[in-house]
Design an enzyme around this catalytic site. Structure first.
Site, mmCIF file in Angstrom:
data_model
loop_
_atom_site.group_PDB
_atom_site.id
_atom_site.type_symbol
_atom_site.label_atom_id
_atom_site.label_comp_id
_atom_site.label_asym_id
_atom_site.label_seq_id
_atom_site.Cartn_x
_atom_site.Cartn_y
_atom_site.Cartn_z
ATOM 1 N N THR A 57 0.827 -1.211 0.000
ATOM 2 C CA THR A 57 0.000 0.000 0.000
ATOM 3 C C THR A 57 0.859 1.259 0.000
ATOM 4 O O THR A 57 0.468 2.287 -0.540
ATOM 5 C CB THR A 57 -0.926 -0.020 1.235
ATOM 6 O OG1 THR A 57 -1.748 -1.178 1.128
ATOM 7 C CG2 THR A 57 -1.801 1.202 1.316
ATOM 8 N N TYR A 71 -7.754 0.449 -3.956
ATOM 9 C CA TYR A 71 -6.566 0.988 -4.620
ATOM 10 C C TYR A 71 -5.751 -0.158 -5.194
ATOM 11 O O TYR A 71 -6.010 -1.329 -4.895
ATOM 12 C CB TYR A 71 -5.715 1.798 -3.627
ATOM 13 C CG TYR A 71 -5.263 0.971 -2.457
ATOM 14 C CD1 TYR A 71 -4.084 0.246 -2.513
ATOM 15 C CD2 TYR A 71 -6.032 0.889 -1.300
ATOM 16 C CE1 TYR A 71 -3.676 -0.544 -1.452
ATOM 17 C CE2 TYR A 71 -5.640 0.090 -0.231
ATOM 18 C CZ TYR A 71 -4.469 -0.616 -0.315
ATOM 19 O OH TYR A 71 -4.070 -1.412 0.725
ATOM 20 N N SER A 104 1.677 -7.699 -0.537
ATOM 21 C CA SER A 104 2.465 -8.676 0.239
ATOM 22 C C SER A 104 1.729 -9.993 0.447
ATOM 23 O O SER A 104 2.329 -10.969 0.891
ATOM 24 C CB SER A 104 2.911 -8.080 1.564
ATOM 25 O OG SER A 104 1.822 -7.908 2.427
ATOM 26 N N THR A 137 1.649 -4.372 4.195
ATOM 27 C CA THR A 137 1.507 -4.639 5.634
ATOM 28 C C THR A 137 0.918 -6.016 5.947
ATOM 29 O O THR A 137 1.100 -6.512 7.051
ATOM 30 C CB THR A 137 0.611 -3.566 6.300
ATOM 31 O OG1 THR A 137 -0.674 -3.604 5.681
ATOM 32 C CG2 THR A 137 1.219 -2.194 6.186
ATOM 33 N N ASP A 138 0.231 -6.617 4.964
ATOM 34 C CA ASP A 138 -0.488 -7.865 5.276
ATOM 35 C C ASP A 138 0.428 -8.977 5.780
ATOM 36 O O ASP A 138 0.075 -9.700 6.711
ATOM 37 C CB ASP A 138 -1.259 -8.365 4.043
ATOM 38 C CG ASP A 138 -2.453 -7.472 3.718
ATOM 39 O OD1 ASP A 138 -2.780 -6.595 4.545
ATOM 40 O OD2 ASP A 138 -3.051 -7.649 2.648
ATOM 41 N N LYS A 210 0.315 -7.483 12.908
ATOM 42 C CA LYS A 210 -0.777 -6.643 12.393
ATOM 43 C C LYS A 210 -2.060 -7.049 13.118
ATOM 44 O O LYS A 210 -2.417 -8.225 13.135
ATOM 45 C CB LYS A 210 -0.906 -6.837 10.880
ATOM 46 C CG LYS A 210 -1.909 -5.895 10.241
ATOM 47 C CD LYS A 210 -1.925 -6.010 8.716
ATOM 48 C CE LYS A 210 -2.868 -4.952 8.153
ATOM 49 N NZ LYS A 210 -2.950 -4.980 6.692
ATOM 50 N N GLU A 330 1.358 -34.140 27.620
ATOM 51 C CA GLU A 330 0.439 -34.919 26.786
ATOM 52 C C GLU A 330 0.831 -34.827 25.301
ATOM 53 O O GLU A 330 0.742 -35.792 24.551
ATOM 54 C CB GLU A 330 -0.981 -34.378 26.980
ATOM 55 C CG GLU A 330 -2.037 -35.220 26.291
ATOM 56 C CD GLU A 330 -3.316 -34.445 26.009
ATOM 57 O OE1 GLU A 330 -3.597 -33.456 26.732
ATOM 58 O OE2 GLU A 330 -4.008 -34.814 25.041
HETATM 59 N N1 ASP Z 1 -2.610 -5.772 0.641
HETATM 60 C C1 ASP Z 1 -1.595 -4.813 0.988
HETATM 61 C C2 ASP Z 1 -0.269 -5.510 1.073
HETATM 62 O O1 ASP Z 1 0.021 -6.172 2.022
HETATM 63 C C3 ASP Z 1 -1.937 -4.127 2.239
HETATM 64 C C4 ASP Z 1 -0.943 -3.106 2.721
HETATM 65 O O2 ASP Z 1 0.165 -2.950 2.249
HETATM 66 O O3 ASP Z 1 -1.308 -2.398 3.673
HETATM 67 O O4 ASP Z 1 0.510 -5.371 0.204
#
Ligand code: ASP
Length: 371
Positions: A57, A71, A104, A137-138, A210, A330
């Site tokens: 992003t 986006y 990502s 960020t993902d 995250k 266990e």
């Molecule tokens: N889908 C995006 C990514 O991880 C989200 C982000 O960058 O915030 O590339």
């Protein structure tokens, strides 16, 4: 004051002085509480920071300024990212390199290895003092933890991203990038393992995760806390106790593949068949994201035991988002290991690397306890 008391007073003063020095905690000695970021008066004294861009992003663009969720990730290149924040040139000599330009969610083992090898190569050179990686960020925490375990240098490596695309009102990318470069340029960022910088916080890759789908303050180091904060200056507050970078067993420079490790979620009425599917598809390891303290239904445990008998390593983690999964007799008798405080996605990263060294559950457990 009588003259005969003077030597005594001098002696007491000296003792107090020594005591004050000794009572300082090792932490205070290692990381003074307030650390100004690199802002040398002489421009020539600036460190060289390389920005490796991978997309996300932070490099995203939307058709409208008010669109924060619709986006295209990875739409702009590294040069445009740098040009958007000319102020970073005041804290470091920066140059950019585009490694990939993807969301990502599409980061894979091949790109992970390529990135880590590039980081190691760059850091071997005297021309690079620190590295910033821009990332979606993902899955940012997975890449950051991989680097934390495989970078063989104590020079700063900082991973940054953003929650709003570059075109949005209040885009957080420019300030996160500026702070990341400032952190990578700070001499005191050395030796702390891979750092993650977003939203004015400096986190360890080991602990950060995250926590929110869309909010700008999504990255949290719950329970363990942040390594530092940024408020114009950089303030380092904590030290890392887990092994990282030069102190790990893992060397990836000659690897061109990582072992397949899958994650299986635990839930009511779950079964054994997902374990069977993982074995069939060639997995060498399985992370079980169990409820609570990594507990397993009878059916899941049966699947796990069968997988171990087929030669796989199975690690119990938790779907709760916090806390330590403890070894439990266990499960130990079945050779199932516990993820300690690693969430399932980071446990997968560590197990992939552990499996390049051993399949022995006891040694794997030691890695989880120490890293
Ligand atoms: N889908 C995006 C990514 O991880 C989200 C982000 O960058 O915030 O590339």
């Amino acid at each position: 004051m009588k003259k005969q008391f003077m030597p005594f007073i001098t002696f007491i003063t000296a003792l107090l002085f020594i005591a004050a020095g000794c009572s300082q905690s090792p932490q205070a000695k290692e990381t003074p509480p307030r650390m100004a970021a690199a802002a040398p008066a002489k421009k020539d004294g600036l460190p060289n920071v390389k920005i490796l861009a991978t997309g996300g992003t932070i490099a995203g663009a939307a058709p409208s300024k008010t669109s924060a969720t619709e986006y295209t990730a990875g739409a702009i290149g590294v040069d445009a990212l740098i040009q958007a924040v000319p102020e970073i040139k005041e804290v470091a000599h920066v140059s950019g390199e585009q490694v990939v330009n993807i969301g990502s969610q599409n980061m894979n083992n091949e790109t992970l290895l390529k990135l880590a090898k590039r980081v190691n190569k760059l850091l071997k050179s005297d021309d690079t003092d620190g590295i910033v990686i821009t990332h979606g960020t993902d899955t940012l925490e997975e890449t950051a933890y991989f680097l934390n375990l495989t970078v063989k240098s104590d020079k700063p490596v900082v991973v940054a991203g953003s929650m709003r695309p570059s075109t949005a009102i209040g885009a957080d990318g420019p300030s996160n990038l500026y702070n990341a470069v400032k952190t990578a340029a700070a001499p005191d960022a050395k030796g702390k393992g891979t750092l993650v910088v977003l939203n004015d916080r400096i986190a360890s890759a080991r602990y950060v995760t995250k926590t929110n789908t869309t909010a700008a303050d999504t990255f949290k180091s719950e329970e363990m806390g942040y390594i530092g904060t940024i408020a114009d200056d950089i303030y380092f507050n904590n030290i890392m106790t887990r092994k990282h970078t030069k102190d790990t067993d893992f060397k990836i420079d000659k690897l061109d593949k990582l072992p397949q490790v899958d994650i299986i979620y635990g839930y009511q009425n779950d079964g054994s068949y997902l374990f069977e599917a993982a074995v069939k598809s060639g997995a060498q390891g399985i992370i079980f994201a169990g409820p609570g303290n990594g507990s397993m239904s009878d059916a899941a445990q049966k699947g796990a035991v069968k997988s171990v008998k087929s030669g796989l390593a199975v690690v119990r983690s938790t779907r709760t988002g916090n806390g330590t999964v403890t070894p439990n007799r266990e499960y130990e008798k079945d050779h199932l290991t516990a993820s300690n405080s690693l969430n399932p996605q980071k446990a997968r990263i560590l197990l992939m690397l552990a499996l390049t060294k051993t399949h022995d559950p006891k040694r794997i457990q030691t890695y989880f306890n120490e890293y």
